[in-house]
Design an enzyme around this catalytic site. Structure first.
Site, PDB file in Angstrom:
ATOM      1  N   ASN A   1      -2.738  -6.454  12.522  1.00  0.00           N
ATOM      2  CA  ASN A   1      -4.379  -6.092  12.672  1.00  0.00           C
ATOM      3  C   ASN A   1      -5.048  -6.961  13.669  1.00  0.00           C
ATOM      4  O   ASN A   1      -6.102  -7.040  13.575  1.00  0.00           O
ATOM      5  CB  ASN A   1      -4.831  -6.132  11.323  1.00  0.00           C
ATOM      6  CG  ASN A   1      -4.283  -5.154  10.549  1.00  0.00           C
ATOM      7  OD1 ASN A   1      -4.110  -3.808  10.750  1.00  0.00           O
ATOM      8  ND2 ASN A   1      -4.486  -5.212   9.141  1.00  0.00           N
TER       9      ASN A   1
ATOM     10  N   GLN B   1      -3.755  -7.425  -6.940  1.00  0.00           N
ATOM     11  CA  GLN B   1      -3.962  -8.081  -5.577  1.00  0.00           C
ATOM     12  C   GLN B   1      -5.508  -7.536  -5.296  1.00  0.00           C
ATOM     13  O   GLN B   1      -5.699  -6.333  -5.155  1.00  0.00           O
ATOM     14  CB  GLN B   1      -3.210  -7.558  -4.637  1.00  0.00           C
ATOM     15  CG  GLN B   1      -3.198  -8.439  -3.348  1.00  0.00           C
ATOM     16  CD  GLN B   1      -2.826  -8.254  -2.126  1.00  0.00           C
ATOM     17  OE1 GLN B   1      -2.877  -6.802  -1.696  1.00  0.00           O
ATOM     18  NE2 GLN B   1      -1.813  -8.875  -1.669  1.00  0.00           N
TER      19      GLN B   1
ATOM     20  N   TYR C   1      -7.135  -9.328   7.162  1.00  0.00           N
ATOM     21  CA  TYR C   1      -8.044  -8.341   6.379  1.00  0.00           C
ATOM     22  C   TYR C   1      -9.246  -9.475   6.243  1.00  0.00           C
ATOM     23  O   TYR C   1      -9.207 -10.615   6.974  1.00  0.00           O
ATOM     24  CB  TYR C   1      -7.543  -7.884   5.086  1.00  0.00           C
ATOM     25  CG  TYR C   1      -6.471  -6.794   5.210  1.00  0.00           C
ATOM     26  CD1 TYR C   1      -6.950  -5.583   5.851  1.00  0.00           C
ATOM     27  CD2 TYR C   1      -5.253  -6.835   4.642  1.00  0.00           C
ATOM     28  CE1 TYR C   1      -6.108  -4.546   6.163  1.00  0.00           C
ATOM     29  CE2 TYR C   1      -4.236  -6.082   5.175  1.00  0.00           C
ATOM     30  CZ  TYR C   1      -4.901  -4.692   5.777  1.00  0.00           C
ATOM     31  OH  TYR C   1      -3.822  -3.769   6.088  1.00  0.00           O
TER      32      TYR C   1
ATOM     33  N   HIS D   1      -6.127 -11.719  -1.901  1.00  0.00           N
ATOM     34  CA  HIS D   1      -5.681 -11.242  -0.614  1.00  0.00           C
ATOM     35  C   HIS D   1      -6.353 -11.895   0.647  1.00  0.00           C
ATOM     36  O   HIS D   1      -7.554 -11.441   1.206  1.00  0.00           O
ATOM     37  CB  HIS D   1      -5.582  -9.805  -0.388  1.00  0.00           C
ATOM     38  CG  HIS D   1      -4.721  -9.247   0.526  1.00  0.00           C
ATOM     39  ND1 HIS D   1      -4.114 -10.030   1.541  1.00  0.00           N
ATOM     40  CD2 HIS D   1      -4.469  -8.094   0.944  1.00  0.00           C
ATOM     41  CE1 HIS D   1      -3.443  -9.202   2.456  1.00  0.00           C
ATOM     42  NE2 HIS D   1      -3.673  -7.939   1.892  1.00  0.00           N
TER      43      HIS D   1
ATOM     44  N   ARG E   1      -2.737 -15.068  -1.404  1.00  0.00           N
ATOM     45  CA  ARG E   1      -1.716 -14.909  -0.412  1.00  0.00           C
ATOM     46  C   ARG E   1      -2.339 -15.109   1.190  1.00  0.00           C
ATOM     47  O   ARG E   1      -3.575 -14.768   1.396  1.00  0.00           O
ATOM     48  CB  ARG E   1      -1.281 -13.259  -0.564  1.00  0.00           C
ATOM     49  CG  ARG E   1      -0.352 -12.885   0.484  1.00  0.00           C
ATOM     50  CD  ARG E   1      -0.102 -11.292   0.339  1.00  0.00           C
ATOM     51  NE  ARG E   1       1.491 -11.221   0.580  1.00  0.00           N
ATOM     52  CZ  ARG E   1       1.960 -10.037   0.940  1.00  0.00           C
ATOM     53  NH1 ARG E   1       1.271  -9.099   1.734  1.00  0.00           N
ATOM     54  NH2 ARG E   1       3.372  -9.832   1.135  1.00  0.00           N
TER      55      ARG E   1
ATOM     56  N   THR F   1       0.873  -1.068   0.114  1.00  0.00           N
ATOM     57  CA  THR F   1      -0.095  -0.165   0.100  1.00  0.00           C
ATOM     58  C   THR F   1       0.857   1.375   0.051  1.00  0.00           C
ATOM     59  O   THR F   1       1.855   1.282   0.844  1.00  0.00           O
ATOM     60  CB  THR F   1      -0.825   0.080   1.157  1.00  0.00           C
ATOM     61  OG1 THR F   1      -1.694  -1.008   1.063  1.00  0.00           O
ATOM     62  CG2 THR F   1      -1.635   1.312   1.397  1.00  0.00           C
TER      63      THR F   1
ATOM     64  N   ASN G   1      -2.761 -10.987   6.348  1.00  0.00           N
ATOM     65  CA  ASN G   1      -2.579  -9.772   7.169  1.00  0.00           C
ATOM     66  C   ASN G   1      -3.877  -9.022   7.892  1.00  0.00           C
ATOM     67  O   ASN G   1      -3.873  -8.090   8.143  1.00  0.00           O
ATOM     68  CB  ASN G   1      -2.046  -8.571   6.193  1.00  0.00           C
ATOM     69  CG  ASN G   1      -0.673  -9.074   5.607  1.00  0.00           C
ATOM     70  OD1 ASN G   1       0.037 -10.220   5.825  1.00  0.00           O
ATOM     71  ND2 ASN G   1      -0.346  -8.357   4.714  1.00  0.00           N
TER      72      ASN G   1
ATOM     73  N   GLY H   1       9.477  -6.431  -0.391  1.00  0.00           N
ATOM     74  CA  GLY H   1       8.641  -5.177  -0.355  1.00  0.00           C
ATOM     75  C   GLY H   1       9.482  -4.059  -0.445  1.00  0.00           C
ATOM     76  O   GLY H   1       9.781  -3.559  -1.293  1.00  0.00           O
ATOM     77  N   ARG H   2       9.677  -3.588   0.925  1.00  0.00           N
ATOM     78  CA  ARG H   2      10.320  -2.178   0.948  1.00  0.00           C
ATOM     79  C   ARG H   2      11.703  -2.148   0.168  1.00  0.00           C
ATOM     80  O   ARG H   2      11.964  -1.015  -0.461  1.00  0.00           O
ATOM     81  CB  ARG H   2      10.831  -2.091   2.651  1.00  0.00           C
ATOM     82  CG  ARG H   2       9.773  -1.645   3.308  1.00  0.00           C
ATOM     83  CD  ARG H   2       9.949  -1.444   4.922  1.00  0.00           C
ATOM     84  NE  ARG H   2       9.880  -2.933   5.029  1.00  0.00           N
ATOM     85  CZ  ARG H   2       9.872  -3.309   6.633  1.00  0.00           C
ATOM     86  NH1 ARG H   2       9.945  -2.474   7.369  1.00  0.00           N
ATOM     87  NH2 ARG H   2       9.737  -4.575   6.945  1.00  0.00           N
TER      88      ARG H   2
END
Length: 359
Positions: free
Chosen positions: A230, A96, A175, A170, A222, A24, A173, A314-315
């Protein structure tokens, strides 16, 4: 170097095994991707595969400001800008598909967030007016769940029409689909709660619906076994996610994408099975992607051991658009600017230098 080997993924030939993980970035004005987003993704087209940032399948599926959707014509058109730019740069990109469930706020979409059960998560959430407590969600009625499945189906169709090369469901994480999977957030007593088979039902129904649009070899899923991000947890994550991986294996998916760690939250309850990726490998026979703070060296190790087939970063991809080239040349990596990770303009988004730009 295994990271730079080609890989056959369904109808795609990936030029390397260095994948760009979904992240995100909160830079979609009015939930519609634009030229800035297209440039960002095109800069990173040398990834073996780009997996887009989470893209909400409905207005109620949105959790944070400035995240893109894929449930309206203008959003589909915006994503077409992105996919065209990535393809012109020689890349490949999956969308995604995302529903945040209870991790939303009334100020974002004007509705009470939904979840399997009316359990308020701890902590705060980013809203247009700053950080706010996460509200107590409304429990979805059983009769609403076919509508959730249909939202994913329609989003998959829009993703196809927008020119993506495939889609990722997705289910990780903390969600919505993960909320149904895990006992800490699912206290239902109907056919979508209780046993692991019931808790996995919605994820499997969504996956089946998306496959009907794309074909199994262009659909990934995923998951985040043992994840706590979360404010989520499961009483027996080894049992839950072994079942999930085994059930998903029956579909012949393009891949299963496993989160080893999320936002510095280590997985819980999986030490005895070797962690999330090892657990998933024991039950899933297809292509396995692992993601979680990997370096060039640790990624090489996990590929050499055969625990995973592909590694998502990712990062490192935020600050290094040319990450595969940097790995090939064993070049130093740019440091990311945390202050510009979420929201804003081109700064910290499309202005990181490449090796060719600094040589």
């Amino acid at each position: 170097m295994r990271l730079l080997e080609t890989y056959e993924l369904g109808p795609l030939t990936l030029p390397n095994r260095v994948l760009m993980a979904p992240m995100t970035r909160s830079r979609a004005a009015d939930t519609v991707p634009g030229p800035l987003n297209a440039e960002y993704y095109a800069q990173r087209a040398s990834a073996g595969l780009i997996i887009s940032e989470g893209t909400q399948v409905s207005a109620l599926g949105q959790g944070y400001p400035y995240t893109p959707g894929i449930h309206a014509e203008q959003q589909q058109a915006g994503w077409r800008l992105v996919t065209n730019a990535v393809h012109e740069a020689g890349g490949r990109i999956f969308a995604q598909l995302w529903h945040v469930g209870r991790m939303g706020h009334t100020s974002v979409h004007g509705q009470t967030p939904v979840a399997p059960s009316a359990i308020q998560p701890a902590g705060t959430i980013f809203t247009p007016s700053g950080l706010q407590p996460v509200p107590t969600p409304r429990a979805l009625a059983a009769g609403e769940l076919p509508g959730i499945v249909e939202e994913f189906r329609q989003a998959a169709r829009r993703a196809r029409d927008a020119g993506f090369d495939g889609v990722e469901v997705h289910g990780a994480n903390g969600y919505l689909l993960d909320q149904f999977l895990q006992t800490g957030t699912n206290h239902r007593t109907d056919s979508y709660g209780g046993s692991v088979a019931n808790r996995a039902r919605l994820l499997l129904e969504v996956t089946e619906a998306v496959i009907e649009v794309w074909g199994a070899d262009q659909v990934g899923v995923r998951v985040s076994p043992g994840g706590t991000f979360n404010d989520i947890h499961d009483d027996d994550p080894a049992e839950t996610f072994h079942y999930v991986a085994k059930a998903l294996d029956e579909f012949g998916l393009a891949y299963l994408h496993v989160v080893e760690t999320s936002q510095a939250s280590p997985p819980q309850g999986l030490d005895h099975v070797g962690g999330p990726t090892a657990l998933s490998r024991s039950a899933f026979s297809g292509t396995l992607i692992t993601n979680g703070e990997y370096t060039r060296e640790t990624a090489e190790k996990v590929l050499a051991e055969g625990t995973a087939d592909l590694v998502a970063f990712g990062r490192p991809f935020i600050a290094n658009p040319d990450l595969p080239e940097r790995f090939e040349r064993n070049a130093p990596l740019n440091e990311g600017d945390h202050d510009t990770y979420y929201g804003g303009d081109e700064r910290g988004y499309i202005d990181y230098p490449t090796l060719s730009g600094v040589s």
